[in-house]
Enzyme design. Structure first.
Site, PDB file in Angstrom:
ATOM      1  N   ASP A   7      47.365   0.364  17.238  1.00 47.39           N
ATOM      2  CA  ASP A   7      47.367   1.636  16.530  1.00 47.39           C
ATOM      3  C   ASP A   7      46.415   2.597  17.245  1.00 47.39           C
ATOM      4  OD1 ASP A   7      47.731   3.529  14.388  1.00 47.39           O
ATOM      5  OD2 ASP A   7      45.864   2.814  13.487  1.00 47.39           O
ATOM      6  N   ASP A   9      44.902   5.935  15.699  1.00 45.01           N
ATOM      7  CA  ASP A   9      43.870   6.552  14.870  1.00 45.01           C
ATOM      8  C   ASP A   9      43.042   5.501  14.136  1.00 45.01           C
ATOM      9  OD1 ASP A   9      44.979   9.057  15.596  1.00 45.01           O
ATOM     10  OD2 ASP A   9      46.505   8.788  14.059  1.00 45.01           O
TER      11      ASP A   9
END
Length: 173
Positions: A7, A9
């Site tokens: 991922d 963020d």
């Protein structure tokens, strides 16, 4: 070669630092990541959800986030033994595509464009591992989910957890 999906963020990019700085500036507060223990900013200030969300709708918001400490070096090391994908839930903020792509190309030029996935539901990702701060994404993922510690998920259990990128290195290498 096994695949690791990562991922962006709150895992690769320090989302909270900028988010809190903007909020504190605009609302005269002095919140820190310690204040987010077990919560997201919008849960701390529910009366300001619309204003908090508006930062993320700015097409440039994601362009200048800081890289999480040791992330670049560890991801590059992992790329020697694993196929690396970045899977970012950009559909949550469709105006973020260009900024996220430019950020990734600047800070992770060794990740092939074909291995960058802008999505919503990460269950579509066919990888052996997913490193994410969002439990909702890990619940949907069919491989092994690894929870990356972020202030909002400190109370979550049930997944292998890494606290930082040195932990990620130890987990995989």
């Amino acid at each position: 070669m096994k695949r690791i999906a990562i991922d962006m963020d709150e895992v690769m990019a320090d989302f909270n630092k900028k988010h809190l700085a903007l909020f504190n500036r605009d609302f005269g507060e002095q919140l820190t990541t310690d204040d987010l223990h077990g919560k997201k900013l919008r849960e701390l200030r529910p009366e300001l959800v619309k204003e908090i969300r508006s930062y993320l709708l700015d097409p440039t918001y994601f362009r200048d986030l800081e890289v999480m400490e040791h992330c670049q070096e560890v991801v590059e090391e992992l790329a020697q033994s694993y196929e690396i994908f970045v899977a970012t839930a950009a559909m949550d903020f469709p105006t973020s595509f260009n900024a996220k792509y430019e950020w990734l190309k600047e800070h992770f030029p060794f990740i092939d464009d074909q291995n960058i996935v802008f999505c919503g539901n990460k269950s579509i990702i066919h990888a052996d591992y997913l490193i994410d701060d969002n439990v909702r994404q890990l619940e949907r993922f069919s491989g092994e989910g690894i929870l990356f510690t972020s202030p909002h998920n400190v109370n979550v259990t049930g997944y292998p957890r890494v606290h930082n990128w040195l932990d990620v290195r130890d987990y995989f290498l």
